[in-house]
Design an enzyme around this catalytic site. Structure first.
Site, PDB file in Angstrom:
ATOM      1  CB  SER A 139      -0.974   0.022   1.354  1.00  0.00           C
ATOM      2  OG  SER A 139      -1.539   1.285   1.301  1.00  0.00           O
ATOM      3  CE1 TYR A 152      -3.921  -2.022   5.008  1.00  0.00           C
ATOM      4  CE2 TYR A 152      -3.242   0.335   4.552  1.00  0.00           C
ATOM      5  CZ  TYR A 152      -3.858  -0.843   4.183  1.00  0.00           C
ATOM      6  OH  TYR A 152      -3.866  -1.192   3.007  1.00  0.00           O
TER       7      TYR A 152
END
Length: 259
Positions: A139, A152
């Site tokens: 990501s 995350y």
């Protein structure tokens, strides 16, 4: 060649979009997720040919479960040409809250240990064959840390570094390691976000570009390219300027918070 793709997190979002794109390209599918019934319902709804896919109900965060699914795939369908470790979770956290340390542990169990465990059953067989692609879905959030998003962001930074390490280990084997870092994709994972999401992309558009990237054997790509440019700028931005830029930015929802 009747090629096979093993895809985790195939019950929603990016995983489903990738599964559909591979199916359209004529590949057979091995679809893994905890919610196996939801995959079956979706597959029938979009018209996947029943003899072209198989569902493996498993928990990526449970090493025994996901590695067993990988071995079952090899036994039932053969060694895949592409293994896409897509399954991931995203929950906000506050380190001052003790319960959120468990959020961090659960995130790493899924996004990192689960990714390595997804690859594990296939590596020796791919190396013996001398071909294949192991694809880690990272990501842009792994490039710099965002407030309230420590679990995350750090997990996706680890995905990027892990795949880079694995790529070096397999460099002369014929097995490619591909790292794909999505920007903001319109999926259930992002729709609850309470901050702006520049260059928001449809899952099917992402899947098309990811498919081409994997087919080309590229080692690393940010999708869409605009987020790649933004990520590079953020990476070189001095810390004081970066911190000022993010001051007041809404934080990611923590588990149990209203949306």
């Amino acid at each position: 060649m009747d090629r096979l793709a093993f895809i985790t997190g195939a019950s929603s979002g990016i995983g489903q979009a990738l599964a559909l794109r591979y199916h359209q390209a004529g590949w057979r599918l091995a679809l893994a997720a905890r919610r196996g019934g939801e995959i079956e319902t979706w597959a029938q709804g979009v018209g996947l040919a029943r003899d072209r896919y198989q569902v493996y109900a498993c928990d990526v965060a449970d090493t025994a479960s996901i590695t067993a699914a990988g071995r079952a795939c090899i036994e039932a369908q053969g060694v895949p040409q592409a293994v896409i470790a897509n399954a991931g979770i995203s929950v906000g956290m506050d380190t001052a809250v003790l319960e959120d340390i468990e959020v961090l542990a659960r995130t790493f169990a899924t996004n990192n240990v689960g990714l390595a465990a997804t690859f594990h059953p296939f590596i020796d067989a791919m190396v013996r064959r001398g071909s294949g692609a192991l694809v880690g879905i990272g990501s842009v959030a792994g490039i710099r840390g965002l407030p309230g998003h420590g679990a995350y962001c750090s997990s996706k930074a680890a995905v990027i570094s892990y795949c880079e390490s694995l790529r070096g280990e397999l460099r002369s084997s014929g097995v490619k390691v591909v790292t794909i870092c999505p920007g903001y994709i319109d999926t259930p994972l992002t729709r609850a976000n309470r901050y702006s999401m520049p260059f928001l992309m449809k899952p099917e558009d992402f899947a098309q570009q990811a498919f081409r990237t994997i087919e080309a054997g590229r080692s690393y790509r940010v999708i869409p390219w605009q987020m790649g440019v933004a990520a590079k700028l953020l990476r070189v931005m001095p810390n004081p300027l970066f911190d000022k830029l993010l001051a007041g930015r809404p934080r990611k929802h923590r588990q149990g918070e209203g949306r």
